[in-house]
Design a protein around this motif. Structure first.
Motif, PDB file in Angstrom:
ATOM      1  N   GLY A  96       2.956  -6.182  -2.290  1.00 15.67           N
ATOM      2  CA  GLY A  96       3.954  -5.247  -1.146  1.00 15.67           C
ATOM      3  C   GLY A  96       3.437  -4.108  -2.096  1.00 15.67           C
ATOM      4  O   GLY A  96       3.931  -3.570  -3.112  1.00 15.67           O
ATOM      5  N   ILE A  97       3.361  -2.444  -1.332  1.00 16.37           N
ATOM      6  CA  ILE A  97       3.133  -1.113  -1.725  1.00 16.37           C
ATOM      7  C   ILE A  97       3.711  -0.518  -1.315  1.00 16.37           C
ATOM      8  O   ILE A  97       3.655  -0.124   0.522  1.00 16.37           O
ATOM      9  CB  ILE A  97       2.191  -0.862  -1.202  1.00 16.37           C
ATOM     10  CG1 ILE A  97       0.333  -1.735  -2.903  1.00 16.37           C
ATOM     11  CG2 ILE A  97       1.592   0.432  -2.345  1.00 16.37           C
ATOM     12  CD1 ILE A  97      -0.582  -1.098  -2.859  1.00 16.37           C
ATOM     13  N   ALA A  98       5.089   0.416  -1.959  1.00 18.87           N
ATOM     14  CA  ALA A  98       5.566   1.291  -0.719  1.00 18.87           C
ATOM     15  C   ALA A  98       5.107   3.230  -0.803  1.00 18.87           C
ATOM     16  O   ALA A  98       4.888   3.250  -2.552  1.00 18.87           O
ATOM     17  CB  ALA A  98       7.198   1.042  -1.830  1.00 18.87           C
ATOM     18  N   GLY A  99       5.118   3.149  -0.126  1.00 15.93           N
ATOM     19  CA  GLY A  99       3.953   4.391  -0.609  1.00 15.93           C
ATOM     20  C   GLY A  99       2.325   3.984   0.088  1.00 15.93           C
ATOM     21  O   GLY A  99       2.177   3.361  -0.290  1.00 15.93           O
ATOM     22  N   TYR A 100       1.994   5.146   0.772  1.00 11.38           N
ATOM     23  CA  TYR A 100       0.725   5.344   0.440  1.00 11.38           C
ATOM     24  C   TYR A 100      -0.359   6.542  -0.354  1.00 11.38           C
ATOM     25  O   TYR A 100      -0.662   7.325   1.179  1.00 11.38           O
ATOM     26  CB  TYR A 100      -0.210   4.552   1.340  1.00 11.38           C
ATOM     27  CG  TYR A 100      -1.456   4.176   1.196  1.00 11.38           C
ATOM     28  CD1 TYR A 100      -1.321   3.022   1.009  1.00 11.38           C
ATOM     29  CD2 TYR A 100      -2.261   4.975   2.471  1.00 11.38           C
ATOM     30  CE1 TYR A 100      -3.292   2.556   0.966  1.00 11.38           C
ATOM     31  CE2 TYR A 100      -3.931   4.741   2.119  1.00 11.38           C
ATOM     32  CZ  TYR A 100      -4.010   3.191   1.452  1.00 11.38           C
ATOM     33  OH  TYR A 100      -5.361   2.917   1.221  1.00 11.38           O
ATOM     34  N   GLY A 101      -0.248   7.391  -1.447  1.00 16.33           N
ATOM     35  CA  GLY A 101      -0.805   8.150  -1.729  1.00 16.33           C
ATOM     36  C   GLY A 101      -1.716   7.323  -2.796  1.00 16.33           C
ATOM     37  O   GLY A 101      -2.249   6.384  -2.796  1.00 16.33           O
ATOM     38  N   ASN A 102      -1.864   8.580  -3.703  1.00 18.49           N
ATOM     39  CA  ASN A 102      -2.879   8.229  -4.852  1.00 18.49           C
ATOM     40  C   ASN A 102      -2.692   7.484  -5.397  1.00 18.49           C
ATOM     41  O   ASN A 102      -3.541   5.775  -5.925  1.00 18.49           O
ATOM     42  CB  ASN A 102      -3.509   9.753  -5.134  1.00 18.49           C
ATOM     43  CG  ASN A 102      -4.178  10.950  -5.073  1.00 18.49           C
ATOM     44  OD1 ASN A 102      -4.988  10.144  -3.922  1.00 18.49           O
ATOM     45  ND2 ASN A 102      -3.745  12.122  -5.114  1.00 18.49           N
ATOM     46  N   ILE A 103      -1.499   6.825  -6.069  1.00 18.55           N
ATOM     47  CA  ILE A 103      -1.324   5.277  -6.687  1.00 18.55           C
ATOM     48  C   ILE A 103      -1.064   4.367  -6.267  1.00 18.55           C
ATOM     49  O   ILE A 103      -1.981   3.541  -6.175  1.00 18.55           O
ATOM     50  CB  ILE A 103      -0.217   5.695  -7.290  1.00 18.55           C
ATOM     51  CG1 ILE A 103       0.056   7.097  -8.386  1.00 18.55           C
ATOM     52  CG2 ILE A 103       0.507   4.600  -8.412  1.00 18.55           C
ATOM     53  CD1 ILE A 103       1.396   7.250  -9.134  1.00 18.55           C
ATOM     54  N   ALA A 104      -1.160   4.422  -4.745  1.00 15.32           N
ATOM     55  CA  ALA A 104      -0.839   3.635  -3.749  1.00 15.32           C
ATOM     56  C   ALA A 104      -2.344   2.802  -3.635  1.00 15.32           C
ATOM     57  O   ALA A 104      -2.694   1.827  -3.685  1.00 15.32           O
ATOM     58  CB  ALA A 104      -0.057   3.412  -2.589  1.00 15.32           C
ATOM     59  N   ARG A 105      -3.752   3.576  -3.615  1.00 15.62           N
ATOM     60  CA  ARG A 105      -4.534   3.671  -3.362  1.00 15.62           C
ATOM     61  C   ARG A 105      -5.501   2.479  -4.534  1.00 15.62           C
ATOM     62  O   ARG A 105      -6.345   1.677  -4.143  1.00 15.62           O
ATOM     63  CB  ARG A 105      -5.685   4.343  -2.420  1.00 15.62           C
ATOM     64  CG  ARG A 105      -5.074   5.193  -1.334  1.00 15.62           C
ATOM     65  CD  ARG A 105      -6.117   6.130  -0.849  1.00 15.62           C
ATOM     66  NE  ARG A 105      -5.602   7.397  -1.056  1.00 15.62           N
ATOM     67  CZ  ARG A 105      -4.930   8.404  -0.557  1.00 15.62           C
ATOM     68  NH1 ARG A 105      -3.919   7.646   0.152  1.00 15.62           N
ATOM     69  NH2 ARG A 105      -4.418   9.566  -1.157  1.00 15.62           N
ATOM     70  N   GLY A 106      -4.978   3.365  -5.199  1.00 17.58           N
ATOM     71  CA  GLY A 106      -5.573   2.791  -6.893  1.00 17.58           C
ATOM     72  C   GLY A 106      -4.800   1.211  -6.645  1.00 17.58           C
ATOM     73  O   GLY A 106      -4.973  -0.149  -7.596  1.00 17.58           O
TER      74      GLY A 106
ATOM     75  N   VAL B  28       6.151  -9.505  -5.685  1.00 23.85           N
ATOM     76  CA  VAL B  28       6.468  -7.882  -6.704  1.00 23.85           C
ATOM     77  C   VAL B  28       5.965  -6.449  -5.193  1.00 23.85           C
ATOM     78  O   VAL B  28       5.532  -7.266  -4.455  1.00 23.85           O
ATOM     79  CB  VAL B  28       5.382  -8.038  -8.055  1.00 23.85           C
ATOM     80  CG1 VAL B  28       5.375  -6.633  -8.114  1.00 23.85           C
ATOM     81  CG2 VAL B  28       5.701  -8.776  -8.197  1.00 23.85           C
ATOM     82  N   LEU B  29       7.145  -6.072  -5.451  1.00 25.56           N
ATOM     83  CA  LEU B  29       6.943  -4.177  -4.839  1.00 25.56           C
ATOM     84  C   LEU B  29       6.658  -3.576  -5.574  1.00 25.56           C
ATOM     85  O   LEU B  29       7.283  -2.810  -6.672  1.00 25.56           O
ATOM     86  CB  LEU B  29       7.644  -3.895  -4.160  1.00 25.56           C
ATOM     87  CG  LEU B  29       7.855  -2.999  -3.000  1.00 25.56           C
ATOM     88  CD1 LEU B  29       7.765  -3.409  -2.080  1.00 25.56           C
ATOM     89  CD2 LEU B  29       9.068  -2.262  -2.538  1.00 25.56           C
ATOM     90  N   VAL B  30       5.570  -2.943  -5.263  1.00 24.86           N
ATOM     91  CA  VAL B  30       4.588  -1.167  -6.144  1.00 24.86           C
ATOM     92  C   VAL B  30       5.416  -0.484  -5.338  1.00 24.86           C
ATOM     93  O   VAL B  30       4.894   0.122  -5.023  1.00 24.86           O
ATOM     94  CB  VAL B  30       3.411  -1.492  -7.175  1.00 24.86           C
ATOM     95  CG1 VAL B  30       3.123  -0.821  -6.966  1.00 24.86           C
ATOM     96  CG2 VAL B  30       2.631  -3.193  -7.136  1.00 24.86           C
ATOM     97  N   LEU B  31       6.316   0.283  -6.119  1.00 26.36           N
ATOM     98  CA  LEU B  31       6.318   1.146  -5.574  1.00 26.36           C
ATOM     99  C   LEU B  31       5.817   2.706  -6.300  1.00 26.36           C
ATOM    100  O   LEU B  31       5.600   3.115  -7.287  1.00 26.36           O
ATOM    101  CB  LEU B  31       7.807   1.476  -6.162  1.00 26.36           C
ATOM    102  CG  LEU B  31       8.974   0.247  -5.973  1.00 26.36           C
ATOM    103  CD1 LEU B  31      10.545   0.617  -6.984  1.00 26.36           C
ATOM    104  CD2 LEU B  31       9.454   0.185  -4.468  1.00 26.36           C
ATOM    105  N   CYS B  32       5.448   3.472  -5.149  1.00 26.83           N
ATOM    106  CA  CYS B  32       4.381   4.300  -5.643  1.00 26.83           C
ATOM    107  C   CYS B  32       4.502   5.766  -4.763  1.00 26.83           C
ATOM    108  O   CYS B  32       3.725   6.244  -3.578  1.00 26.83           O
ATOM    109  CB  CYS B  32       2.968   3.577  -5.108  1.00 26.83           C
ATOM    110  SG  CYS B  32       2.567   2.257  -5.314  1.00 26.83           S
ATOM    111  N   THR B  33       5.976   5.643  -5.157  1.00 24.94           N
ATOM    112  CA  THR B  33       6.389   6.969  -3.666  1.00 24.94           C
ATOM    113  C   THR B  33       6.661   8.035  -5.354  1.00 24.94           C
ATOM    114  O   THR B  33       6.700   7.869  -6.741  1.00 24.94           O
ATOM    115  CB  THR B  33       7.650   6.580  -3.314  1.00 24.94           C
ATOM    116  OG1 THR B  33       8.924   5.916  -3.971  1.00 24.94           O
ATOM    117  CG2 THR B  33       7.194   5.938  -1.849  1.00 24.94           C
TER     118      THR B  33
END
Length: 157
Positions: free
Chosen positions: A7-17, A66-71
């Motif tokens: 899972g991805i939390a947030g959707y900015g540049n890091i999340a897109r990567g 696993v949740l990847v935190l991208c905030t």
């Protein structure tokens, strides 16, 4: 082969990567992207993957490994890291160097209280950049550490 459910939390540049890396990893699958925005306004590049509001994140506790935190590190991760470590195994790229020890302590307490694992401050700096510097200094203990960021050895800090 059972895939690692991400899972991805947030959707900015890091999340897109992160989204691109998951797509290129045959042993992983992206389950959902979580956002504070209106989900219908967030356009991700993974067809069939749900975009879900943060308010519903707990509903996915059994669907995500696993949740990847991208905030953001400045204001968001100090809250999200602790909050989500109670529900998920997490990985983040917290990079407020001076606050990392306190952040680690808070996230660790939260993760331990729920039997989860949280890996903090993973990324370029701190993280990969720091590991490369450490390995290089182990191989060349009398060498000098240089950086392309400016004064100091870590992005000018």
């Amino acid at each position: 082969m059972k895939k690692l459910r991400i899972g991805i939390a947030g959707y900015g540049n890091i999340a897109r990567g992160v989204e691109a890396a998951v797509k290129d990893s045959p042993d992983m699958e992206l389950i959902a992207v979580f956002t504070r925005r209106r989900p219908e306004e967030v356009k991700i590049k993974s067809p069939g993957v749900k975009v879900v509001n943060f308010s519903q994140i707990e509903e996915y506790k059994d669907a995500i490994d696993v949740l990847v935190l991208c905030t953001g590190s400045a204001k968001d991760l100090p809250i999200h890291g602790v909050q989500f470590a109670k529900i998920f195994n997490t990985v983040d790229s917290y990079d407020n160097h001076a606050q990392i020890p306190q952040y680690f302590k808070s996230v660790n307490e939260s993760a331990l209280s729920s039997g989860k694992v949280s890996i903090v401050s993973v990324g370029w700096d701190p993280g990969l950049f720091s590991m490369i510097r450490m390995i290089s200094e182990a191989v060349l203990p009398q060498g000098s550490s240089y950086t392309f960021w400016g004064k100091g050895v870590s992005q000018g800090h």
